[in-house]
Each structure stands twice: as structure tokens, then as C-alpha cells.
Design a protein around this motif. Structure first.
Motif, PDB file in Angstrom:
ATOM      1  N   ARG A  23       0.838  -1.206   0.000  1.00 32.50           N
ATOM      2  CA  ARG A  23       0.000   0.000   0.000  1.00 32.50           C
ATOM      3  C   ARG A  23       0.872   1.255   0.000  1.00 32.50           C
ATOM      4  NH1 ARG A  23      -5.601   0.953   3.038  1.00 32.50           N
ATOM      5  NH2 ARG A  23      -5.591  -1.311   2.776  1.00 32.50           N
ATOM      6  N   LEU A  24       1.942   1.249   0.787  1.00 31.83           N
ATOM      7  CA  LEU A  24       2.838   2.405   0.833  1.00 31.83           C
ATOM      8  C   LEU A  24       3.477   2.648  -0.531  1.00 31.83           C
ATOM      9  CD1 LEU A  24       4.319   4.619   2.345  1.00 31.83           C
ATOM     10  CD2 LEU A  24       5.972   2.909   3.141  1.00 31.83           C
ATOM     11  N   GLU A  25       3.905   1.579  -1.171  1.00 31.66           N
ATOM     12  CA  GLU A  25       4.468   1.710  -2.521  1.00 31.66           C
ATOM     13  C   GLU A  25       3.442   2.336  -3.466  1.00 31.66           C
ATOM     14  OE1 GLU A  25       5.694  -1.095  -6.344  1.00 31.66           O
ATOM     15  OE2 GLU A  25       4.973  -2.007  -4.473  1.00 31.66           O
ATOM     16  N   GLY A  26       2.196   1.843  -3.413  1.00 36.03           N
ATOM     17  CA  GLY A  26       1.144   2.361  -4.287  1.00 36.03           C
ATOM     18  C   GLY A  26       0.838   3.823  -4.042  1.00 36.03           C
ATOM     19  N   VAL A  27       0.779   4.207  -2.760  1.00 33.19           N
ATOM     20  CA  VAL A  27       0.512   5.608  -2.409  1.00 33.19           C
ATOM     21  C   VAL A  27       1.612   6.517  -2.951  1.00 33.19           C
ATOM     22  CG1 VAL A  27       0.407   7.230  -0.475  1.00 33.19           C
ATOM     23  CG2 VAL A  27      -0.912   5.108  -0.390  1.00 33.19           C
ATOM     24  N   LEU A  28       2.866   6.112  -2.768  1.00 36.77           N
ATOM     25  CA  LEU A  28       4.000   6.923  -3.247  1.00 36.77           C
ATOM     26  C   LEU A  28       3.988   7.037  -4.767  1.00 36.77           C
ATOM     27  CD1 LEU A  28       6.760   5.556  -0.858  1.00 36.77           C
ATOM     28  CD2 LEU A  28       5.916   7.913  -0.909  1.00 36.77           C
ATOM     29  N   LEU A  29       3.677   5.931  -5.450  1.00 37.27           N
ATOM     30  CA  LEU A  29       3.652   5.972  -6.920  1.00 37.27           C
ATOM     31  C   LEU A  29       2.477   6.811  -7.431  1.00 37.27           C
ATOM     32  CD1 LEU A  29       4.622   2.311  -7.882  1.00 37.27           C
ATOM     33  CD2 LEU A  29       6.003   4.382  -8.120  1.00 37.27           C
ATOM     34  N   ALA A  30       1.349   6.768  -6.717  1.00 36.59           N
ATOM     35  CA  ALA A  30       0.211   7.608  -7.112  1.00 36.59           C
ATOM     36  C   ALA A  30       0.550   9.086  -6.941  1.00 36.59           C
ATOM     37  CB  ALA A  30      -1.013   7.236  -6.273  1.00 36.59           C
ATOM     38  N   LEU A  31       1.205   9.424  -5.824  1.00 40.40           N
ATOM     39  CA  LEU A  31       1.643  10.810  -5.626  1.00 40.40           C
ATOM     40  C   LEU A  31       2.675  11.213  -6.677  1.00 40.40           C
ATOM     41  CD1 LEU A  31       1.948  10.900  -1.732  1.00 40.40           C
ATOM     42  CD2 LEU A  31       0.317  12.201  -3.131  1.00 40.40           C
ATOM     43  N   ALA A  32       3.569  10.289  -7.011  1.00 40.09           N
ATOM     44  CA  ALA A  32       4.572  10.565  -8.055  1.00 40.09           C
ATOM     45  C   ALA A  32       3.893  10.861  -9.379  1.00 40.09           C
ATOM     46  CB  ALA A  32       5.520   9.377  -8.199  1.00 40.09           C
ATOM     47  N   GLU A  33       2.862  10.082  -9.710  1.00 38.63           N
ATOM     48  CA  GLU A  33       2.147  10.290 -10.973  1.00 38.63           C
ATOM     49  C   GLU A  33       1.445  11.650 -10.963  1.00 38.63           C
ATOM     50  OE1 GLU A  33       0.817   9.952 -14.697  1.00 38.63           O
ATOM     51  OE2 GLU A  33       2.189   8.529 -13.740  1.00 38.63           O
ATOM     52  N   LEU A  34       0.808  11.997  -9.866  1.00 38.77           N
ATOM     53  CA  LEU A  34       0.105  13.281  -9.782  1.00 38.77           C
ATOM     54  C   LEU A  34       1.070  14.461  -9.843  1.00 38.77           C
ATOM     55  CD1 LEU A  34      -2.506  12.352  -7.040  1.00 38.77           C
ATOM     56  CD2 LEU A  34      -3.023  12.992  -9.407  1.00 38.77           C
ATOM     57  N   CYS A  35       2.317  14.248  -9.407  1.00 36.39           N
ATOM     58  CA  CYS A  35       3.322  15.323  -9.440  1.00 36.39           C
ATOM     59  C   CYS A  35       4.124  15.339 -10.739  1.00 36.39           C
ATOM     60  CB  CYS A  35       4.290  15.168  -8.268  1.00 36.39           C
ATOM     61  SG  CYS A  35       3.547  15.489  -6.661  1.00 36.39           S
ATOM     62  N   SER A  36       3.830  14.411 -11.635  1.00 34.79           N
ATOM     63  CA  SER A  36       4.644  14.308 -12.852  1.00 34.79           C
ATOM     64  C   SER A  36       4.351  15.413 -13.862  1.00 34.79           C
ATOM     65  CB  SER A  36       4.436  12.938 -13.506  1.00 34.79           C
ATOM     66  OG  SER A  36       3.093  12.792 -13.958  1.00 34.79           O
ATOM     67  N   LYS A  37       3.162  16.002 -13.789  1.00 32.97           N
ATOM     68  CA  LYS A  37       2.780  16.996 -14.796  1.00 32.97           C
ATOM     69  C   LYS A  37       2.327  18.334 -14.203  1.00 32.97           C
ATOM     70  CE  LYS A  37       1.317  13.554 -18.231  1.00 32.97           C
ATOM     71  NZ  LYS A  37       2.423  13.827 -19.176  1.00 32.97           N
TER      72      LYS A  37
END
Length: 418
Positions: free
Chosen positions: A59-73
Motif C-alpha cells: 500500500r505504501l508503494e502504491g501511495v507513493l507511486l500515485a503521488l509521483a504520478e500526480l506530481c509528474s505533470k
């Protein structure tokens, strides 16, 4: 669907663990969906989970990757995340026992630092972010993520060793990606980066047999070299060595050649006469750059090669003469093909701009040597080519062309007055 997935974040067990990863895949590379997710408080809800303890690694990995995606653009996503004051939790994830979590944290940091605002604001304290990233460059992960089948012991040992190497490499890839972005502005972090051996490890990775590790490490060194003070630039070059730098310029991979040439340009920029050791041994590095420009068909290599020559030509009269001999070899006549003429006629405006900057630095400032260089430029048809470019569709090209032609005219008029 976004609303449902955000609600499912609250679920216990596998459903809640998988929800952030599904959200990431749903909105991946889609700016409109990013905006919808942000408007539905996705950043706030995801950040809320970072502070919960304990939290499953998946879950922690998923949360971090979701935040990374939202911060990508979106810049507003990055600003919102930083305003929620969870940066220390993201940094803590760099030290997590799970390799996938560490990779996700690196990806998140990399995307946060796509923002010039966050780079210049110093939102992460120096040691807190630099030290764990450097440690990941050394990482030799001791956990295998997937359960291994029952195998004979000698095969089992080989599989474990391969898995360890793959995990370590993923950590290094991710850490290098973060360092590439963070190191663009190391004004507040460079001392820590040098102190904890970051430069030495980047140089070591630049010698890797893995082309991706070489590319990312050279890219990080390139960014680190940008706006660095003279002493630190020298220290990097001494440790890297000129022969190794020339080897990277001649790498089999075009992208690595491009980054190595940019590194040269960043090293020379603003250095004045204190760079003589780079051009020792009969200007070997200039000869290497010249050969690459003659032989390469990769636009990025040619662009960065010309910018490197442009920066070198701006240093002093001696190096102007050396660059001139690269651009127009001695005893060249109108029948000799010249890479700079080919570049000036190229459809790529960035290549034309880079070539014009090089010419501009060869004719400035006006002096006796400038007039002889202008004469050589005329003899091989470069000035004639510039005359055809006064109405170039690229405004930057048009401006540089006019600056060169005006300078040539000023020098000719001053000679006539004498």
C-alpha cells in the motif's frame, strides 16, 4: 472511477492495498485525469496514508507511486503536496526495508523536483535527502520480493543472487533519477553530496557495463556540474579524468554521448583561463568532439557538441583558435565538406542556434585575431550562408545571424578606418 478508487483507499486488506496502484494506472500520462483526481482531493487523501503506521509495504508503494504520478505533470499538485508537510515521510521511505517502496519514494522525489520552485525553495533539508539517496547508489538489497519456487540448492543460490542484483540495480536506477533532478540546483546541497561520497559513486557508476546506469550517472554529473564553483568542478574532473570523459563522449550510446558533451559545456561555462588541464595533450578532447560532430547523425549529439565548442570558444584567444581549427580545419577550401555548414542548413532550429552561438563566440570580441577568423569564415562560404539566413523562421537564429553579420561589418569598417 477516480472517486470509487479514492474511497477504496480506506478498505482493509488487499483491496485497499491495490487501490492506489489501480488509480496510478488509470490516470497515467493523462493530464485531464490528473486534474480531476486533484479536484477530488486525491493528493490530500493519499498524503493522509503516509502518516499512518503501520502501513503495508504494498500500500505504501502504491501511495507513493500515485503521488509521483500526480506530481509528474501539474505544478499545483507538487505545491499542494509540499504544503501538506509530508516531505519527511517521503524521505523516510527511502530507508524502507522493502526495495519497491524505496524505488517508489525515489520516483516521487524525482517528480517533486521537476518543479523549479521546489528546487530553489530548499523544501528538503540538505542532509535529509542527499544522504539516503547516496546510500541507495551503494544499495545491495538483501530482500527478494517474490517468493521463489522450490529448486535444487545450487540453482536456488543462483536465482537469489540474480534477484539481489536486479533489486540493487532498480534502487540505483531510481536513486539516479531522483539525483538527476535534485542536482540541478545543489547550491544548498552540494557540500553534503561531496562530503558523503556522492560524486565518487556517480563516477564509479559512469563506468558501469549497464548503459542505463552510465546514462543516468553521467546525466547527474552533468546537472551537478551546472553552476558549480570552480574548485568543485575541478575536483569532479580530476576524479572522473579526461580520458574517461573522452571515452563517454565516444560511448556506443548516442544519449550518453549527448550527456557527456553537455557535461563538457557545463564544466567550461564561466571558468575563464583556469581550465587549461582539460585541454592538455594537444587538445585531445577537442579532437574527440570534432570527430563526433563529423560522424554523428544524432541531432542531440550535434547540438550539445556545438554548444560545448561555443562555450570553449568563449574562454580565451588560444581556445578560440583551437575551436576554429575544429570547425574549419587548416587548408580547407570551398570544396571541403564542413559539419558546421551542414548544421547551419539543417531543419532543426536548435542545431542552427547552437552553430550560430559557436560562430558568434569565434568573432567576439573584435580584435586582430577576430578579423583573420572572419576571413576564414568568408573563404569557406560560412558568411555567405549566414546572409541567406537573415530571415530565418526561428527568431533566435535570426537574432544571432544579425549579431554575427553586424560584428563582421564593424570589424571590417574599423580596419578600413585604420
Amino acid at each position: 472511477m477516480i472517486l470509487i478508487l479514492l474511497e477504496l483507499l480506506e478498505e482493509h486488506g488487499r483491496v485497499g492495498d491495490e487501490a492506489p496502484s489501480v488509480l496510478t494506472n488509470l490516470i497515467a500520462d493523462n493530464e485531464e485525469l490528473h486534474k480531476q483526481a486533484v479536484s477530488n482531493n486525491a493528493v490530500e487523501k493519499l498524503c493522509n496514508f503516509l502518516g499512518k503506521s503501520p502501513i503495508e509495504a504494498r500500500r505504501l508503494e502504491g501511495v507513493l507511486l500515485a503521488l509521483a504520478e500526480l506530481c509528474s505533470k501539474l505544478e499545483n499538485s507538487r505545491s499542494l503536496l509540499m504544503s501538506l508537510q509530508v516531505s519527511h515521510l517521503i524521505v523516510d521511505a527511502l530507508k524502507h526495508d522493502n526495495a519497491d517502496v524505496r524505488v517508489a519514494a525515489c520516483t516521487c522525489i524525482k517528480n517533486i523536483f521537476r518543479s523549479l520552485k521546489n528546487l530553489s525553495a530548499g523544501n528538503f533539508s540538505s542532509d535529509s535527502i542527499v544522504v539516503p539517496l547516496i546510500q541507495l547508489l551503494h544499495d545491495r538489497c538483501t530482500s527478494v520480493q517474490a517468493p521463489l519456487p522450490t529448486l535444487p540448492k545450487y540453482i536456488m543460490g543462483w536465482v537469489c543472487l540474480k534477484a539481489l542484483k536486479i533489486n540493487a540495480k532498480f534502487d540505483q536506477f531510481a536513486a539516479l533519477g531522483a539525483i538527476c533532478n535534485v542536482s540541478v540546483n545543489f547550491t544548498t546541497r552540494k557540500s553534503s553530496f561531496f562530503q558523503y561520497g556522492g560524486v565518487s559513486q556517480l563516477i564509479q557508476l559512469s563506468k558501469s557495463m549497464d548503459s542505463i546506469l552510465r546514462l543516468k550517472s553521467v546525466s547527474a554529473l552533468r546537472n551537478l556540474m551546472f553552476l558549480l564553483d570552480r574548485k568543485d568542478k575541478d575536483n569532479i574532473l580530476i576524479e572522473l579524468s579526461v580520458p574517461m570523459l573522452m571515452s563517454l563522449i565516444c560511448d556506443d550510446e548516442h544519449l550518453i554521448q549527448e550527456q557527456a558533451l553537455t557535461l563538457v559545456g557545463n564544466f567550461v561555462d564561466g571558468c575563464g583561463d583556469s581550465i587549461k588541464h582539460l585541454f592538455a595533450k594537444d587538445n585531445e578532447i577537442l579532437n574527440v568532439i570534432s570527430r563526433q560532430l563529423c560522424n554523428s547523425c544524432a541531432p542531440g549529439v550535434c547540438i550539445q557538441g556545438m554548444f560545448a565548442l561555443s562555450n570553449i570558444a568563449a574562454v580565451n584567444e588560444s581556445l578560440k583558435a583551437a575551436v576554429m581549427n575544429c570547425v574549419i580545419p587548416p587548408e580547407t577550401d570551398n570544396s571541403t565538406p564542413l559539419f558546421i555548414l551542414k548544421f547551419l542548413q539543417n531543419k532543426d532550429k536548435s542545431l542552427r542556434v547552437a552553430s550560430l552561438w559557436c560562430i558568434l563566440n569565434l568573432v567576439y570580441p573584435g580584435c586582430e585575431s577576430s578579423s583573420s577568423r572572419i576571413a576564414r569564415l568568408k573563404d569557406v562560404g560560412i558568411i555567405s550562408q549566414l546572409n541567406t539566413m537573415v530571415n530565418d523562421p526561428c527568431l533566435d537564429c535570426k537574432l544571432r545571424v544579425r549579431m554575427v553579420l553586424e560584428k563582421c561589418l564593424d570589424i571590417e569598417n574599423s580596419q578600413n578606418d585604420q
